[in-house]
Design a protein around this motif. Structure first.
Motif, short mmCIF file in Angstrom:
data_model
loop_
_atom_site.label_atom_id
_atom_site.label_comp_id
_atom_site.label_asym_id
_atom_site.label_seq_id
_atom_site.Cartn_x
_atom_site.Cartn_y
_atom_site.Cartn_z
N THR A 68 0.81 -1.21 0.00
CA THR A 68 0.00 0.00 0.00
C THR A 68 0.85 1.27 0.00
N MET A 69 2.20 1.08 -0.06
CA MET A 69 3.06 2.26 0.06
C MET A 69 3.27 2.97 -1.28
N ASP A 73 6.99 6.67 0.20
CA ASP A 73 7.06 5.82 1.38
C ASP A 73 8.18 4.80 1.24
N GLU A 77 11.57 3.90 3.39
CA GLU A 77 11.88 2.57 3.93
C GLU A 77 13.29 2.12 3.57
N LEU C 82 -6.34 7.69 4.06
CA LEU C 82 -5.39 7.04 4.96
C LEU C 82 -5.94 5.71 5.46
N ALA C 87 -3.03 3.05 6.70
CA ALA C 87 -2.10 3.82 7.52
C ALA C 87 -2.87 4.63 8.56
N ARG C 89 -2.37 5.07 11.54
CA ARG C 89 -1.55 5.78 12.51
C ARG C 89 -1.28 7.22 12.09
N ARG C 90 -1.48 7.49 10.81
CA ARG C 90 -1.19 8.85 10.37
C ARG C 90 -2.42 9.76 10.48
#
Lengths: 240, 603, 348
Positions: A68-69, A73, A77, C82, C87, C89-90
């Motif tokens: 999903t990055m 992102d 990493e 998000l 994600a 947490r963001r």
């Protein structure tokens, strides 16, 4: 330790260079190469790994799922790609290009970035001479060095290089490959895509052959170097 | 058998289509009888805006050009005719003629000046034109200036004044239906295919011998004239006009209609015009009930609706329309074109003369020399290959020969004449056809239509004949030729299938069929084997050999040595922009320098 | 026309030119970073002037509501994105950035309603209120279609202008306003009367230009913005978020618009829809710079200002037409001089 695990990756992308169900793993500290003819999907695969192209399948990096990055992102990493087209900031100076290579570490302060810059200039003394020149004024070999240097500024755990020898004269190609070999000692894992198969196989630990979007062959690079099928793929020298 | 099946389904489609047309026509005829004066005048507005939007649909959807000046052109039509009928006391029909002439003049000047511009410059300049024309209308004191002018006389037909919405309805909708049919005819004609080719990029259009600029200009004129007719009807049916009817605001609304309707289907213009006009009316009815100012709210709601459409359904209503409309009748395949490859301009194999001669070709980009002093000759009815590693200058050499770029120095002779620096569109008529490394086909057109694009330069039908459907004989003849070309490459199973549904291998074959339809002396192929599977490569090699036997000369740029070795008669190897070696496949294979260039040197 | 009149016209022209220069800077900044020709840019100027006027008269400016609605929509969009991207947490960070930060000045404006503030405080509050509009619009309207063609982005931007100016009519009504002058009179330099406002405008333009230049040349965020403008793919590959770069460009652009609105509010009557014309002229200046060169854009804007000033003397009815028709030869010259390859918008 396993750094990258990509399994069942497929990309359908403008029909050219599409890949089907390709799997690959990279162990930390290794140099892995993908060789294969033009249009086989090598660049497509790298772009998918980078999140630059949508893909099916799943990827893990350093044990974490990254599907999903976004590209940014993945850079954070520790994955950095030097694409075939280099994608330098042509109108900016060499120093600025390198500085932006360390963009993700910008919060560590100026001193840390300057130290990192110094390290890159040691690796590529020619870039130090040209630090105030615009990137577009560089020669082909210098551009490739700048692209490598910019990528290293991001302190990658996995450096992906797409055709680093593209369009370079033999002498420069040798220099670039020496640098790639030296990076191993800096604890950077490398995924190298090359059409210069011999040089790539001599440098790498492990190799994958990619043909028309599929992997018909993979194994330790030293073994593939002796495999007659490799020569066939490239020169078509004998009937198969 | 397959042929019969098509005939049946085509007949079935035609029956459904005719039935649908009859139902819609009956419903339309009944509109004035069933509805009140206000509702009918809304219908009239829908018709008027649909005509204007149709112009934009043709321009944007097919030609890839967008204009903000559509409403301004409506204004030119409306104001010219108003001036003629109100100030000079002439008949509105004479006003229409004058309006068409003036609009044509304005559009020709604007088009000639701005259509050379690409990207975002063009819409920006049409925006400037639109604002400037609006201000001109405001300063025309003879026809009311900023406050507008009323009492514009109605249009008369055979002495019968169309002074009420019920009467004007038949004129407006009659004109709309005629223009819709005309547009449909145009898009399925030779020029329609050229328009579509243009949408696939100027490189494709030019390689087919199409003058992209002239085509854009004609489309721009056509769109402006449609807007002019609509503006003329607007003035004489509303009997009052003011500059605000033709301001930038209105221009945006017409753009909204075309985006809402979607540019993929000409009926999208009607759907978009209807949705916006009725939607606007509904807002005007509903919003005051909430105690808000309708005029303000309207534009806010429209704007938000527009942005949502772009976000969620960028193709507008046209995909929906496409689902509910019966399929268009399939064009006849035509007879003609016997089996097997046959060309009128090719030479017999084994000739001694030279078809293509490249001499001392050089191309510099600033300090970089991409191609340096490359010379070679190609004899007729042979397969000639240019190979070399990535970045060796193959593609640049290709561009220099195919007219996409001009060399810094050196010459190219083709068939005895110098073609150095001849623009790409001049080459196809001389017998030089090409294919593209990244396949350029028109995905939404049939295989047959794609191949007929290759024959564009051999056909004669212009815009007027296409709109009036006077091109049937020529269409049949060239459909036959195209069908034969499809047979030659083995893609004749379903000539009416959409080209976009083909896999990469067949798409490359389709490009070759398109080149064959141009009656070529020579075909140049840019990396035809890239991305193909082993079997597909064999099929391609077999086709190229058959083409050589039929007398077509082939020049191919290829990275894949394996493919080239068994196929080519002669090979040129490039490295770093220079000629590394030239000779027969065997000579090249045993050349050590070539081996080093390809497998790479020892490190 | 005698020398005195020519001089006055010249001053007018330079004043407008400096204003258009600032706008052109904003246009170029936003376009190079995001490829968006932000047509509702001028509306922000009108919002700034109308907001300041409302504050000066002790009323709650409608800007407060606009910002509140936009902030809520943007927050919902961001939280949704998000959550889908896995994600969560963001999300707290997103709430701060998209909800708390934009709403803080709106809340301040709401609480200070009716209070008699000193003039600098009113101006500061105006800037804070107008500032979030542009980045919020970017997040809601443009970020989801960031990869669309330049043409699509342009069309959406134009439509957005109508929405924003329509909302201005609802919030502020149709009446024109003039803010209380913050500076007046003239200064005598070498025997010439120079209007004080001209000096203020020139000073603002100079400070903004130098500030922007330093930002672009010396700071990493500024360099990242330039990098995004030159090469979006390259920027992404070094970890620059193009969305964030776009957001920064819109914030800077919004800031410039707010300053311009405050500067001109006292000398020009501003209506809810005045922004378009003012913005378009800055835009003409930007076109002259080919949308990429800041210095060319500045020269172009001064020319626009001068053209307008002298045209208003000789042919006042046609001054706007003259300014707009000037775009066409300018664009032509630029295209032929630059020989940049025409951008192909292909359909596949």
């Amino acid at each position: 330790m396993e750094l990258l695990n990509a399994s069942g990756i497929s990309v359908s992308y403008g029909k050219i260079g599409a890949i089907r169900d390709v799997s690959m793993r990279i162990v930390e500290g290794q140099i892995v190469t993908i060789v294969g003819p033009n249009g086989a999907g090598k660049s497509t695969f790298l772009k998918a790994l980078m999140g630059w192209l949508p893909y099916q399948g799943s990827m893990r990096f350093a044990g974490r799922p990254i599907d999903t990055m976004t590209v940014q992102d993945r850079v954070c990493e520790g994955m950095v790609l030097v694409p075939e087209t280099r994608e330098l900031f042509a109108q900016m100076t060499v120093a600025d290009n390198l500085l932006l290579g360390g963009y993700i570490h910008r919060r560590q302060g100026h001193a840390a970035l300057a130290a990192e810059l110094d390290r890159i200039y040691e690796l590529f003394p020619r870039l130090r001479e040209r630090m105030h020149q615009q990137a577009r004024t560089l020669s082909g070999g210098e551009r490739q060095m700048l692209a490598l240097g910019r990528a290293l500024m991001g302190r990658p755990r996995l450096l992906m290089l797409d055709e680093p020898s593209l369009g370079l004269a033999p002498l420069i190609v040798r220099e670039i490959f020496e640098i790639i070999a030296r990076l191993r000692s800096l604890n950077v894992s490398i995924l190298l895509v090359e059409q210069n198969a011999r040089a790539a196989l001599q440098t790498a630990d492990y190799a994958y052959v990619l043909e028309t979007g599929e992997v018909p062959l993979h194994g330790p690079a030293a073994e593939l170097l002796k495999d007659p099928r490799i020569a066939n793929v490239y020169l078509g020298s004998s009937a198969s | 058998m397959a042929h019969d099946l098509h005939a049946n389904s085509a007949a079935g489609g035609a029956w459904k289509r005719n039935a649908a047309i009859c139902v819609v026509a009956a419903a339309l005829l009944a509109v004035p009888a069933l509805l009140g004066s206000f509702a009918v005048s809304l219908f009239n507005l829908v018709g008027i805006y649909a005509i204007t939007t149709l112009g934009l649909t043709l321009l944007t959807g097919s030609g890839g050009v967008t204009s903000f000046a559509q409403a301004a052109f409506m204004g030119v039509g409306a104001y010219t005719s108003t001036y003629f009928s109100l100030r000079l006391g002439l008949d509105p029909w004479l006003g229409l003629l004058a309006a068409l002439a003036l609009t044509g003049l304005c559009a020709a000047i604007m088009g000639a000046v701005t259509l050379h511009l690409g990207g975002h410059y063009l819409p920006i300049t049409t925006l400037a034109w639109a604002v400037a024309l609006f201000m001109v209308f405001g300063n025309l004191t003879a026809v009311g200036g900023h406050s507008g002018i009323g009492d514009i006389p109605p249009i008369t037909v055979f002495g019968f004044a169309l002074d009420r919405p019920h009467k004007a309805f038949y004129l407006v909708w009659g004109v709309l239906i005629l223009t819709l049919f005309g547009a449909a005819n145009l898009l399925s004609s030779r020029q329609g295919r050229a328009i579509s080719a243009l949408r696939g990029g100027a490189a494709l259009a030019e390689s087919l011998g199409i003058n992209a600029f002239r085509l854009r200009l004609v489309l721009f004129l056509l769109a402006a004239e449609l807007a002019c007719v609509a503006g003329w009807m607007f003035a004489h049916t509303q009997s009052f006009i003011s500059p605000t009817s033709f301001d930038l605001n209105q221009g945006m609304q017409i753009l909204l209609m075309s985006v809402l309707g979607g540019v993929g289907n000409i009926l999208g213009a009607l759907a978009g015009a209807a949705a916006v006009t009725f939607g606007k009316n509904a807002i005007q009815d509903l919003v005051p009930m909430l105690g808000l100012n309708a005029g303000t709210f309207e534009i806010v709601i429209f704007g938000i609706a527009f942005i949502l459409i772009i976000h969620k359904a960028p193709k507008g209503l046209s995909p929906v329309l496409g689902r509910f409309l019966p399929a268009a009748p399939r064009p006849p395949l035509g007879k003609g074109g016997a089996d097997g490859l046959h060309f009128t301009r090719t030479a017999a194999p084994g000739g001694t003369e030279v078809l293509l001669q490249v001499k001392n070709l050089q191309k510099r980009y600033g300090g970089l020399v991409a191609v340096d002093d490359v010379s070679f000759e190609v004899r007729p009815a042979t397969i000639h290959a240019i190979i070399g590693p990535n970045g060796a200058g193959k593609s640049t050499t290709f561009d220099l020969i195919s007219g996409m770029q001009a060399p810094t120095s050196g010459t190219v002779h083709f068939n005895g004449r110098q073609i150095t620096g001849t623009p790409a569109r001049g080459l196809i008529a001389r017998g030089l056809s090409r294919t593209f490394q990244h396949v350029r086909i028109r995905p939404n057109h049939s295989l047959l239509e794609n191949v007929m694009m290759g024959a564009h330069w051999r056909m004669r039908t212009g815009f007027a004949a296409g709109i009036l459907r006077l091109d049937r004989k020529e269409e049949r003849a060239f459909a036959g030729i195209a069908h034969a070309a499809l047979r030659d490459v083995g893609l004749d199973a379903d000539p009416h299938a959409k080209a976009g549904n083909l896999a990469l291998g067949p798409q490359r074959l389709l490009e070759i069929a398109r080149a064959l339809a141009s009656d070529p002396r020579m075909v140049i192929l840019d990396e035809p084997a890239a991305g193909l599977r082993a079997q597909e490569k064999q099929a391609l090699a077999a086709l190229l050999r058959r083409m050589r036997e039929a007398g077509v000369t082939i020049l191919l740029i290829e990275h894949d040595m394996d493919f080239v070795m068994g196929l080519a008669d002669r090979i040129v190897v490039l490295e770093f922009g220079r000629l590394l070696a030239t000779g027969t496949p065997d000579e090249i294979r045993s050349n050590e320098r070539v081996q080093a260039a390809y497998l790479g040197e020892d490190v | 026309m005698d020398f005195q009149i020519a001089l006055i016209l010249f001053q007018d022209g330079i004043t407008s030119g400096a204003i258009y220069t600032m706008l052109a800077l904003g246009f170029v900044l936003i376009f190079t970073t995001t490829r968006i020709i932000f047509a509702s840019y001028g509306d922000l100027i009108a919002y700034a002037a109308l907001t300041l006027h409302a504050l000066q008269n002790g009323r709650l400016p409608g800007t407060v509501f606009l910002v509140a609605v936009l902030a809520i929509v943007a927050t919902l969009a961001e939280v949704y994105r998000l959550a889908r991207a896995g994600a969560p947490r963001r999300i707290p960070g997103a709430l701060v950035r998209w909800l708390a930060l934009p709403l803080a000045p709106a809340l301040l404006g709401f609480l200070l309603q009716g209070t008699d503030l000193p003039a600098p405080a009113e101006m500061a509050l105006t800037v804070l209120l107008v500032l979030p509009i542009a980045p919020l619009l970017y997040r809601i309207v443009f970020q989801p279609i960031a990869t669309a063609s330049t043409l699509t982005l342009l069309i959406v931007a134009l439509v957005l202008h109508y929405v924003i100016s329509g909302l201005a009519l609802m919030f502020f009504g149709p009446e024109g306003v003039r803010t209380a002058a913050f500076i007046r009179g003239s200064v005598n330099i070498l025997g010439f009367h120079i209007q004080a406002q001209l000096i203020a405008v020139l000073a603002a333009a100079a400070v903004l230009s130098v500030g922007l230049a330093l930002f672009f040349m010396k700071t990493i965020p500024g360099k990242a913005l330039r990098a995004t403008a030159y090469n979006r793919d390259g920027a992404r590959l070094v970890g620059i978020s193009t969305d964030r770069a776009g957001g920064i460009a819109f914030i800077l652009g919004g800031f410039i618009a707010a300053i311009v609105g405050i500067l001109i509010g006292s000398s020009v009557t501003i209506y809810y829809d005045s922004g378009l014309m003012i913005g378009l002229k800055g835009f003409v200046g930007a076109v002259l710079g080919g949308f990429v060169s800041y210095s060319m854009a500045a020269i172009g804007s001064i020319l626009v200002g001068l053209t307008e000033a002298y045209a208003s003397f000789f042919a006042s009815a046609f001054k706007e037409i003259i300014v707009f028709l000037a775009i066409i030869p300018i664009v032509l010259v630029r295209v032929f001089l630059s020989r940049t390859p025409v951008e192909e918008e292909e359909e596949h």
